[in-house]
Scaffold this motif. Structure first.
Motif, PDB file in Angstrom:
ATOM      1  N   ALA A  89      -5.642   0.596  -9.977  1.00 31.71           N
ATOM      2  CA  ALA A  89      -5.475   0.494  -8.521  1.00 31.71           C
ATOM      3  C   ALA A  89      -4.083   0.048  -8.088  1.00 31.71           C
ATOM      4  O   ALA A  89      -3.682   0.321  -6.954  1.00 31.71           O
ATOM      5  CB  ALA A  89      -6.510  -0.461  -7.957  1.00 31.71           C
ATOM      6  N   ASP A  90      -3.326  -0.613  -8.952  1.00 27.60           N
ATOM      7  CA  ASP A  90      -1.999  -1.071  -8.503  1.00 27.60           C
ATOM      8  C   ASP A  90      -0.867  -0.695  -9.466  1.00 27.60           C
ATOM      9  O   ASP A  90       0.174  -1.349  -9.498  1.00 27.60           O
ATOM     10  CB  ASP A  90      -2.010  -2.589  -8.239  1.00 27.60           C
ATOM     11  CG  ASP A  90      -2.459  -3.380  -9.454  1.00 27.60           C
ATOM     12  OD1 ASP A  90      -2.515  -2.778 -10.538  1.00 27.60           O
ATOM     13  OD2 ASP A  90      -2.770  -4.570  -9.299  1.00 27.60           O
ATOM     14  N   ALA A  91      -1.079   0.334 -10.269  1.00 28.91           N
ATOM     15  CA  ALA A  91      -0.018   0.786 -11.181  1.00 28.91           C
ATOM     16  C   ALA A  91       1.197   1.214 -10.355  1.00 28.91           C
ATOM     17  O   ALA A  91       1.082   2.025  -9.440  1.00 28.91           O
ATOM     18  CB  ALA A  91      -0.520   1.946 -12.016  1.00 28.91           C
ATOM     19  N   ALA A  92       2.369   0.664 -10.660  1.00 31.16           N
ATOM     20  CA  ALA A  92       3.566   0.947  -9.858  1.00 31.16           C
ATOM     21  C   ALA A  92       4.147   2.320 -10.148  1.00 31.16           C
ATOM     22  O   ALA A  92       4.821   2.911  -9.301  1.00 31.16           O
ATOM     23  CB  ALA A  92       4.619  -0.126 -10.123  1.00 31.16           C
ATOM     24  N   LEU A  93       3.884   2.825 -11.349  1.00 36.47           N
ATOM     25  CA  LEU A  93       4.444   4.138 -11.694  1.00 36.47           C
ATOM     26  C   LEU A  93       3.546   4.856 -12.700  1.00 36.47           C
ATOM     27  O   LEU A  93       3.181   4.293 -13.734  1.00 36.47           O
ATOM     28  CB  LEU A  93       5.854   3.964 -12.300  1.00 36.47           C
ATOM     29  CG  LEU A  93       6.638   5.243 -12.588  1.00 36.47           C
ATOM     30  CD1 LEU A  93       6.942   6.013 -11.310  1.00 36.47           C
ATOM     31  CD2 LEU A  93       7.938   4.923 -13.324  1.00 36.47           C
ATOM     32  N   LEU A  94       3.205   6.085 -12.376  1.00 30.33           N
ATOM     33  CA  LEU A  94       2.411   6.918 -13.284  1.00 30.33           C
ATOM     34  C   LEU A  94       2.996   8.324 -13.295  1.00 30.33           C
ATOM     35  O   LEU A  94       3.503   8.798 -12.273  1.00 30.33           O
ATOM     36  CB  LEU A  94       0.953   6.988 -12.820  1.00 30.33           C
ATOM     37  CG  LEU A  94       0.109   5.706 -12.893  1.00 30.33           C
ATOM     38  CD1 LEU A  94      -1.203   5.909 -12.135  1.00 30.33           C
ATOM     39  CD2 LEU A  94      -0.160   5.320 -14.332  1.00 30.33           C
ATOM     40  N   PHE A  95       2.921   8.966 -14.441  1.00 36.29           N
ATOM     41  CA  PHE A  95       3.395  10.352 -14.551  1.00 36.29           C
ATOM     42  C   PHE A  95       2.240  11.254 -14.982  1.00 36.29           C
ATOM     43  O   PHE A  95       1.348  10.816 -15.715  1.00 36.29           O
ATOM     44  CB  PHE A  95       4.513  10.478 -15.594  1.00 36.29           C
ATOM     45  CG  PHE A  95       5.790   9.821 -15.186  1.00 36.29           C
ATOM     46  CD1 PHE A  95       6.529  10.319 -14.120  1.00 36.29           C
ATOM     47  CD2 PHE A  95       6.261   8.710 -15.865  1.00 36.29           C
ATOM     48  CE1 PHE A  95       7.718   9.706 -13.738  1.00 36.29           C
ATOM     49  CE2 PHE A  95       7.448   8.105 -15.499  1.00 36.29           C
ATOM     50  CZ  PHE A  95       8.172   8.608 -14.427  1.00 36.29           C
ATOM     51  N   LEU A 142       5.142  18.700 -13.341  1.00 38.41           N
ATOM     52  CA  LEU A 142       5.375  17.278 -13.574  1.00 38.41           C
ATOM     53  C   LEU A 142       5.158  16.542 -12.255  1.00 38.41           C
ATOM     54  O   LEU A 142       5.834  16.820 -11.262  1.00 38.41           O
ATOM     55  CB  LEU A 142       6.805  17.051 -14.078  1.00 38.41           C
ATOM     56  CG  LEU A 142       7.202  15.589 -14.293  1.00 38.41           C
ATOM     57  CD1 LEU A 142       6.346  14.935 -15.356  1.00 38.41           C
ATOM     58  CD2 LEU A 142       8.675  15.482 -14.679  1.00 38.41           C
ATOM     59  N   GLU A 143       4.189  15.632 -12.246  1.00 40.95           N
ATOM     60  CA  GLU A 143       3.909  14.858 -11.030  1.00 40.95           C
ATOM     61  C   GLU A 143       4.146  13.375 -11.311  1.00 40.95           C
ATOM     62  O   GLU A 143       3.999  12.926 -12.456  1.00 40.95           O
ATOM     63  CB  GLU A 143       2.460  15.057 -10.574  1.00 40.95           C
ATOM     64  CG  GLU A 143       2.198  16.429 -10.019  1.00 40.95           C
ATOM     65  CD  GLU A 143       0.793  16.589  -9.455  1.00 40.95           C
ATOM     66  OE1 GLU A 143      -0.014  15.639  -9.545  1.00 40.95           O
ATOM     67  OE2 GLU A 143       0.510  17.674  -8.926  1.00 40.95           O
ATOM     68  N   ALA A 144       4.476  12.660 -10.278  1.00 42.18           N
ATOM     69  CA  ALA A 144       4.654  11.214 -10.401  1.00 42.18           C
ATOM     70  C   ALA A 144       4.032  10.538  -9.194  1.00 42.18           C
ATOM     71  O   ALA A 144       4.005  11.095  -8.093  1.00 42.18           O
ATOM     72  CB  ALA A 144       6.136  10.874 -10.474  1.00 42.18           C
ATOM     73  N   LEU A 145       3.496   9.354  -9.431  1.00 37.03           N
ATOM     74  CA  LEU A 145       2.955   8.540  -8.345  1.00 37.03           C
ATOM     75  C   LEU A 145       3.596   7.164  -8.450  1.00 37.03           C
ATOM     76  O   LEU A 145       3.638   6.584  -9.542  1.00 37.03           O
ATOM     77  CB  LEU A 145       1.437   8.400  -8.491  1.00 37.03           C
ATOM     78  CG  LEU A 145       0.773   7.468  -7.478  1.00 37.03           C
ATOM     79  CD1 LEU A 145       0.568   8.176  -6.153  1.00 37.03           C
ATOM     80  CD2 LEU A 145      -0.585   6.977  -7.995  1.00 37.03           C
ATOM     81  N   THR A 146       4.103   6.677  -7.353  1.00 33.16           N
ATOM     82  CA  THR A 146       4.693   5.352  -7.391  1.00 33.16           C
ATOM     83  C   THR A 146       4.265   4.510  -6.200  1.00 33.16           C
ATOM     84  O   THR A 146       4.019   5.035  -5.106  1.00 33.16           O
ATOM     85  CB  THR A 146       6.236   5.434  -7.485  1.00 33.16           C
ATOM     86  OG1 THR A 146       6.758   4.111  -7.506  1.00 33.16           O
ATOM     87  CG2 THR A 146       6.850   6.190  -6.333  1.00 33.16           C
ATOM     88  N   SER A 151       0.814  -1.221   0.000  1.00 33.62           N
ATOM     89  CA  SER A 151       0.000   0.000   0.000  1.00 33.62           C
ATOM     90  C   SER A 151       0.848   1.272   0.000  1.00 33.62           C
ATOM     91  O   SER A 151       0.314   2.370  -0.131  1.00 33.62           O
ATOM     92  CB  SER A 151      -0.882   0.030   1.253  1.00 33.62           C
ATOM     93  OG  SER A 151      -0.081   0.329   2.399  1.00 33.62           O
ATOM     94  N   TRP A 152       2.161   1.129   0.158  1.00 36.37           N
ATOM     95  CA  TRP A 152       3.020   2.320   0.280  1.00 36.37           C
ATOM     96  C   TRP A 152       2.931   3.155  -0.998  1.00 36.37           C
ATOM     97  O   TRP A 152       3.186   2.678  -2.094  1.00 36.37           O
ATOM     98  CB  TRP A 152       4.470   1.884   0.523  1.00 36.37           C
ATOM     99  CG  TRP A 152       5.388   3.045   0.808  1.00 36.37           C
ATOM    100  CD1 TRP A 152       5.039   4.269   1.263  1.00 36.37           C
ATOM    101  CD2 TRP A 152       6.809   3.072   0.641  1.00 36.37           C
ATOM    102  NE1 TRP A 152       6.137   5.073   1.417  1.00 36.37           N
ATOM    103  CE2 TRP A 152       7.246   4.360   1.032  1.00 36.37           C
ATOM    104  CE3 TRP A 152       7.757   2.143   0.208  1.00 36.37           C
ATOM    105  CZ2 TRP A 152       8.581   4.744   0.990  1.00 36.37           C
ATOM    106  CZ3 TRP A 152       9.091   2.520   0.165  1.00 36.37           C
ATOM    107  CH2 TRP A 152       9.499   3.800   0.560  1.00 36.37           C
ATOM    108  N   LEU A 153       2.538   4.404  -0.811  1.00 33.23           N
ATOM    109  CA  LEU A 153       2.378   5.331  -1.933  1.00 33.23           C
ATOM    110  C   LEU A 153       3.335   6.497  -1.771  1.00 33.23           C
ATOM    111  O   LEU A 153       3.469   7.050  -0.672  1.00 33.23           O
ATOM    112  CB  LEU A 153       0.972   5.923  -1.906  1.00 33.23           C
ATOM    113  CG  LEU A 153      -0.183   5.256  -2.634  1.00 33.23           C
ATOM    114  CD1 LEU A 153      -1.436   6.096  -2.424  1.00 33.23           C
ATOM    115  CD2 LEU A 153       0.113   5.151  -4.118  1.00 33.23           C
ATOM    116  N   VAL A 154       3.994   6.880  -2.836  1.00 34.62           N
ATOM    117  CA  VAL A 154       4.833   8.074  -2.818  1.00 34.62           C
ATOM    118  C   VAL A 154       4.442   8.917  -4.024  1.00 34.62           C
ATOM    119  O   VAL A 154       4.368   8.400  -5.143  1.00 34.62           O
ATOM    120  CB  VAL A 154       6.342   7.725  -2.905  1.00 34.62           C
ATOM    121  CG1 VAL A 154       7.183   8.998  -2.865  1.00 34.62           C
ATOM    122  CG2 VAL A 154       6.754   6.789  -1.781  1.00 34.62           C
ATOM    123  N   SER A 155       4.154  10.181  -3.796  1.00 29.84           N
ATOM    124  CA  SER A 155       3.878  11.079  -4.926  1.00 29.84           C
ATOM    125  C   SER A 155       4.736  12.315  -4.781  1.00 29.84           C
ATOM    126  O   SER A 155       5.116  12.706  -3.676  1.00 29.84           O
ATOM    127  CB  SER A 155       2.400  11.455  -4.960  1.00 29.84           C
ATOM    128  OG  SER A 155       2.079  12.269  -3.859  1.00 29.84           O
TER     129      SER A 155
END
Lengths: 248, 362
Positions: free
Chosen positions: B279-285, B261-265, B238-242
């Motif tokens: 719901a479980d994408a490891a990396l999005l920009f 520029l934003e990123a979610l990992t 569940s660990w999320l970093v943006s």
């Protein structure tokens, strides 16, 4: 007799020159007086920003509170942007958008954004009144403007963090009001002009009631900033310039 | 039956709306009319429709120690079936000598980020299924009560309680945060706990930072720790970093170009290069480029990119503020990806859409 003439002329010139040199203000002293005349312990004002282009005029109404040289709070009251607020304190600028209940802290380049589509940026609207912290001033000449005797000074930015690298300002010799300003790039290209159209007097000081700001890069575009009411040194609650009040 | 139920809801809402309308005296109406032409690659057909959004805002006067607001929203594409479908906001705020109370349906913005915000533990909405044509990408509201307690001029603590999903008092949603600014750095730390329907209670701590180093930057991180089950494994997953950066560059002729520029990992997500799920994408920009051509005219290019399956959603839009509070808007959106990807071209919905319309606030 004729041998003494040059000496007498010199003496006469000195007699006139010395007092005027003694009492002449330096460029820094003029700027300090200018800042001081525009600074109150506290103020409360209401006014409008009218932006005119070839499609017509857009009007934004605001209320504004200030404290000293740095703290200011602006709240917009017109329909489209009702409740939006800008808080400026030492080193920080915060925006509050009531629709999203969002508190945004602005720093650096974000401050240069145009405010509500006007020719005024967030930086312009909430500028600190410590001109000499950001600019070095040079007295160029004295000349009349709007039938008032004025000092003409050139301000050169000390840092890159200011909105305009070069400013040329016309400062009233008596009231220290800035009647006119020209804002330019480092290369001297004129970006904006500001001219005071009407003034009002309060607390023995003369302040701008209506100013016109023109963006020289755009045709048929100008911004008219009008102060409708002004209160000098009202008793303001300390909590006005806080995040709690910004989000209220 | 649904139609009859809808009529009752609308009637109830009309009554709710009319009462404060007269009291408020300052209703604000927002109206969007957005004719849209859509192409479905799956059906190889074009469709057209007009999207009409209507917003009615009724606010109390901006004075005194109690303030409130009711915002009703609706559009012609969805039939409201409940009170909540139309009532976007309905809340009051009361200012006590040492704290502030907010109660009703409203939004609280926690954390940092325009699209991706790991610090948003209240709504937890980091979904990529979002229309990039909207000015406000996240606007979820909920019924809540919050207490905001100032701790100095630029610091405060906030506690929130929301109704439980199970209608059991012990399953209430509870959250708290601390917000402060230290030498140019904004720091926010908080915690939320909720009990999803049919699942174990989850605890969500988060941390959010924002600063400037020539450009604005922000970073948020959160965990969702379940009370039962394989909590270590689930917490890791569940660990999320943006995070994001924002920069504005002034251009000649008083124009400006802004870059966000934003990123979610999800560091312990699935990093394999194949089709990913929202719901479980490891990396999005999320890159966003905006050109303010003049104070009245702007262009923007927004995109959500999934680098693991090489799919993307992109929207080019323009806004022209012609008259006071009246805008002409236009946009082109499309998805680009293979079947099974996050943004497949051959989806059941619209693959490509073109919108030209207007918005007005009065």
């Amino acid at each position: 007799m004729y041998r003494k003439l040059p000496a007498m002329v010199l003496m006469t010139l000195l007699l006139f020159a010395i007092p005027s040199a003694l009492f002449a203000l330096s460029s820094d002293e003029i700027i300090e007086k200018m800042d001081n005349m525009a600074t109150f312990d506290t103020t409360f004002s209401t006014g409008s920003i009218q932006t005119t282009d070839r499609f017509g005029t857009k009007t934004s109404l605001f209320k504004s509170w200030s404290q000293g040289k740095v703290d200011s709070l602006i709240e917009f009251t017109s329909t489209a942007e009702r409740g939006q607020k800008i808080l400026r304190t030492a080193g920080s600028l915060y925006l509050f958008y009531p629709d999203a209940e969002q508190l945004i802290r602005m720093q650096g380049s974000a401050l240069r954004q145009s405010m509500l589509g006007s020719d005024i940026s967030y930086e312009d609207m909430t500028e600190e009144k410590n001109t000499l912290d950001s600019y070095t001033a040079k007295l160029e000449q004295e000349e009349p403007f709007n039938q008032r005797s004025c000092y003409v000074l050139t301000l050169t930015a000390k840092t890159r963090s200011v909105a305009y690298p070069i400013q040329k300002i016309w400062v009233d010799k008596e009231s220290f009001l800035v009647w006119k300003a020209e804002y330019s790039t480092q290369q001297g290209r004129l970006l904006k002009t500001m001219e005071v159209l009407q003034t009002f007097e309060t607390d023995t000081r003369v302040l701008p009631k209506q100013s016109r700001i023109e963006d020289k890069m755009k045709k048929d575009s100008s911004t008219l900033m009008t102060i409708d009411s002004f209160e000098a040194n009202p008793k303001l609650d300390k909590s006005i310039f806080t995040l709690e009040n910004l989000t209220w | 039956m649904v139609g009859k139920h809808s009529r009752h809801v609308l009637l109830a809402l009309a009554l709710v709306a009319l009462t404060p309308l007269f009291a408020s005296g300052n209703p604000v109406i927002g109206m969007d009319l957005l004719p849209t032409l859509s192409y479905s690659a799956q059906e190889d057909s074009w469709t057209d429709q007009v999207v009409a959004n209507l917003t009615l805002t009724l606010s109390s006067k901006n004075e005194g120690n109690v303030r409130g607001e009711v915002v009703l929203k609706g559009n012609n594409l969805s039939v409201p079936t409940s009170f909540d479908d139309v009532v976007h906001k309905a809340y009051f705020k009361a200012r006590f000598p040492s704290f502030r109370l907010t109660a009703g349906k409203t939004r609280l913005s926690w954390g940092e980020g325009m699209l991706f915000n790991a610090g948003d533990v209240l709504y937890g909405d980091n979904s990529a299924s979002v229309s990039l044509t909207q000015a406000e990408l996240r606007s979820t509201t909920s019924w809540l009560a919050s207490v905001n307690y100032p701790l100095g001029y630029f610091s405060f603590a906030e506690a929130v309680v929301m109704p439980s999903e199970t209608q059991t008092p012990t399953d209430l949603f509870l959250a708290a945060r601390y917000y402060t600014t230290v030498k140019g750095l904004k720091m926010e730390a908080g915690y939320a706990t909720r009990k999803p329907l049919g699942e174990a209670r989850v605890h969500k701590p988060y941390l959010s930072l924002q600063g400037n180093v020539g450009f604005d930057w922000y970073l948020s991180s959160s965990l969702a720790i379940p009370e039962e089950g394989a909590f270590l494994e689930e917490s890791k997953e569940s660990w999320l970093v943006s995070g994001g950066i924002f920069y504005l560059q002034r251009l000649p002729h008083e124009r400006s170009l802004t870059l966000r520029l934003e990123a979610l990992t999800r560091p312990f997500g699935d990093w394999k290069t194949h089709s990913v799920k929202d719901a479980d994408a490891a990396l999005l920009f999320y890159p966003e480029l905006s050109l303010a051509y003049s104070p009245a005219l702007s262009f923007s290019l927004r995109s959500i990119i999934s680098p693991l399956d090489l799919s993307a959603r992109a929207t080019f839009s323009t806004i022209w503020n012609v008259f006071e509070a009246f805008n002409l808007v236009g946009s082109i959106s499309c998805d680009a990806g293979n079947a099974g990807d996050l943004f497949p071209w051959n989806s059941t919905g619209s693959s490509l859409s073109v919108t030209v319309g207007s918005s007005w606030v009065f």
